[in-house]
Design a protein around this motif. Structure first.
Motif, PDB file in Angstrom:
ATOM      1  N   GLN A   2       0.830  -1.207   0.000  1.00 11.69           N
ATOM      2  CA  GLN A   2       0.000   0.000   0.000  1.00 11.69           C
ATOM      3  C   GLN A   2       0.866   1.259   0.000  1.00 11.69           C
ATOM      4  OE1 GLN A   2      -3.335   0.125  -0.230  1.00 11.69           O
ATOM      5  NE2 GLN A   2      -3.188   2.333  -0.278  1.00 11.69           N
ATOM      6  N   ASN A   3       0.368   2.312  -0.626  1.00 12.40           N
ATOM      7  CA  ASN A   3       1.021   3.622  -0.553  1.00 12.40           C
ATOM      8  C   ASN A   3       0.914   4.135   0.874  1.00 12.40           C
ATOM      9  OD1 ASN A   3       1.225   3.480  -3.346  1.00 12.40           O
ATOM     10  ND2 ASN A   3      -0.571   4.723  -3.666  1.00 12.40           N
ATOM     11  N   PHE A   4       1.823   5.025   1.268  1.00 14.81           N
ATOM     12  CA  PHE A   4       1.731   5.630   2.587  1.00 14.81           C
ATOM     13  C   PHE A   4       2.231   7.055   2.511  1.00 14.81           C
ATOM     14  CE2 PHE A   4       5.881   3.731   2.236  1.00 14.81           C
ATOM     15  CZ  PHE A   4       6.724   4.691   2.734  1.00 14.81           C
ATOM     16  N   PHE A   5       1.752   7.890   3.415  1.00 14.18           N
ATOM     17  CA  PHE A   5       2.161   9.291   3.481  1.00 14.18           C
ATOM     18  C   PHE A   5       3.108   9.453   4.650  1.00 14.18           C
ATOM     19  CE2 PHE A   5       1.503  13.599   5.189  1.00 14.18           C
ATOM     20  CZ  PHE A   5       1.959  14.320   4.111  1.00 14.18           C
ATOM     21  N   ASN A   6       4.240  10.110   4.416  1.00  8.18           N
ATOM     22  CA  ASN A   6       5.218  10.373   5.458  1.00  8.18           C
ATOM     23  C   ASN A   6       5.038  11.821   5.916  1.00  8.18           C
ATOM     24  OD1 ASN A   6       7.442  10.955   7.016  1.00  8.18           O
ATOM     25  ND2 ASN A   6       8.878   9.868   5.704  1.00  8.18           N
ATOM     26  N   PRO A   7       4.410  12.060   7.070  1.00 10.93           N
ATOM     27  CA  PRO A   7       4.137  13.445   7.493  1.00 10.93           C
ATOM     28  C   PRO A   7       5.394  14.258   7.778  1.00 10.93           C
ATOM     29  CG  PRO A   7       3.474  11.886   9.192  1.00 10.93           C
ATOM     30  CD  PRO A   7       3.895  11.084   8.002  1.00 10.93           C
ATOM     31  N   LYS A   8       6.500  13.622   8.132  1.00  7.33           N
ATOM     32  CA  LYS A   8       7.733  14.375   8.402  1.00  7.33           C
ATOM     33  C   LYS A   8       8.304  14.977   7.129  1.00  7.33           C
ATOM     34  CE  LYS A   8       9.173  12.033  12.585  1.00  7.33           C
ATOM     35  NZ  LYS A   8      10.224  11.298  13.264  1.00  7.33           N
ATOM     36  N   SER A   9       8.326  14.200   6.051  1.00 11.52           N
ATOM     37  CA  SER A   9       8.891  14.705   4.803  1.00 11.52           C
ATOM     38  C   SER A   9       7.825  15.211   3.840  1.00 11.52           C
ATOM     39  CB  SER A   9       9.708  13.598   4.118  1.00 11.52           C
ATOM     40  OG  SER A   9       8.855  12.540   3.713  1.00 11.52           O
ATOM     41  N   LYS A  10       6.544  14.959   4.171  1.00 15.43           N
ATOM     42  CA  LYS A  10       5.417  15.341   3.324  1.00 15.43           C
ATOM     43  C   LYS A  10       5.495  14.683   1.952  1.00 15.43           C
ATOM     44  CE  LYS A  10       4.466  19.574   5.752  1.00 15.43           C
ATOM     45  NZ  LYS A  10       4.222  20.980   5.703  1.00 15.43           N
ATOM     46  N   ASN A  11       6.017  13.456   1.913  1.00 22.60           N
ATOM     47  CA  ASN A  11       6.127  12.692   0.677  1.00 22.60           C
ATOM     48  C   ASN A  11       5.190  11.501   0.705  1.00 22.60           C
ATOM     49  OD1 ASN A  11       8.159  14.372  -0.216  1.00 22.60           O
ATOM     50  ND2 ASN A  11       9.800  13.014   0.413  1.00 22.60           N
ATOM     51  N   LEU A  12       4.816  11.048  -0.483  1.00 21.83           N
ATOM     52  CA  LEU A  12       4.063   9.816  -0.622  1.00 21.83           C
ATOM     53  C   LEU A  12       5.070   8.700  -0.837  1.00 21.83           C
ATOM     54  CD1 LEU A  12       1.330   8.310  -1.136  1.00 21.83           C
ATOM     55  CD2 LEU A  12       1.846   8.640  -3.560  1.00 21.83           C
ATOM     56  N   GLY A  13       5.023   7.679  -0.013  1.00 20.95           N
ATOM     57  CA  GLY A  13       5.945   6.558  -0.142  1.00 20.95           C
ATOM     58  C   GLY A  13       5.277   5.361  -0.785  1.00 20.95           C
ATOM     59  N   MET A  14       6.075   4.612  -1.538  1.00 19.74           N
ATOM     60  CA  MET A  14       5.591   3.400  -2.189  1.00 19.74           C
ATOM     61  C   MET A  14       6.615   2.303  -1.966  1.00 19.74           C
ATOM     62  SD  MET A  14       4.678   5.500  -5.574  1.00 19.74           S
ATOM     63  CE  MET A  14       5.860   6.733  -5.074  1.00 19.74           C
TER      64      MET A  14
END
Length: 87
Positions: A2-14
């Motif tokens: 699943q995709n995830f959002f990293n709130p520290k870097s404000k990036n979408l992770g895959m």
């Protein structure tokens, strides 16, 4: 995975699993089918990898609010994941 959002870097992770050595492409498209961003295009050996998208297009500008498709292509096949960008 699943995709995830990293709130520290404000990036979408895959997270991507590569089963055999070969070319791995990760690209973002809008719903009109136009490529917005090339995230990765390289040969990878088998393993687990994490790629991130910072919400920028290929020109370095931030994309607008919309639905985007993240296309992940590995030697084993292609996966498309839907991403909604809201600011």
């Amino acid at each position: 995975d699943q995709n995830f959002f990293n709130p520290k870097s404000k990036n979408l992770g895959m997270d991507v699993r590569v089963d055999k050595t070969g070319e791995v492409k990760v690209e973002v498209y809008n719903l009109a089918g136009e490529r917005v961003r090339k995230i990765r295009d390289e040969v990878k050996s088998p393993g687990n990898y994490r790629f991130e998208w910072n919400g920028q297009n290929d020109s370095g500008g931030m994309v607008g609010n919309a639905v985007y498709l993240v296309v992940i292509q590995t030697p084993s096949g292609k996966t498309v994941r839907k991403v909604i960008v809201l600011k």
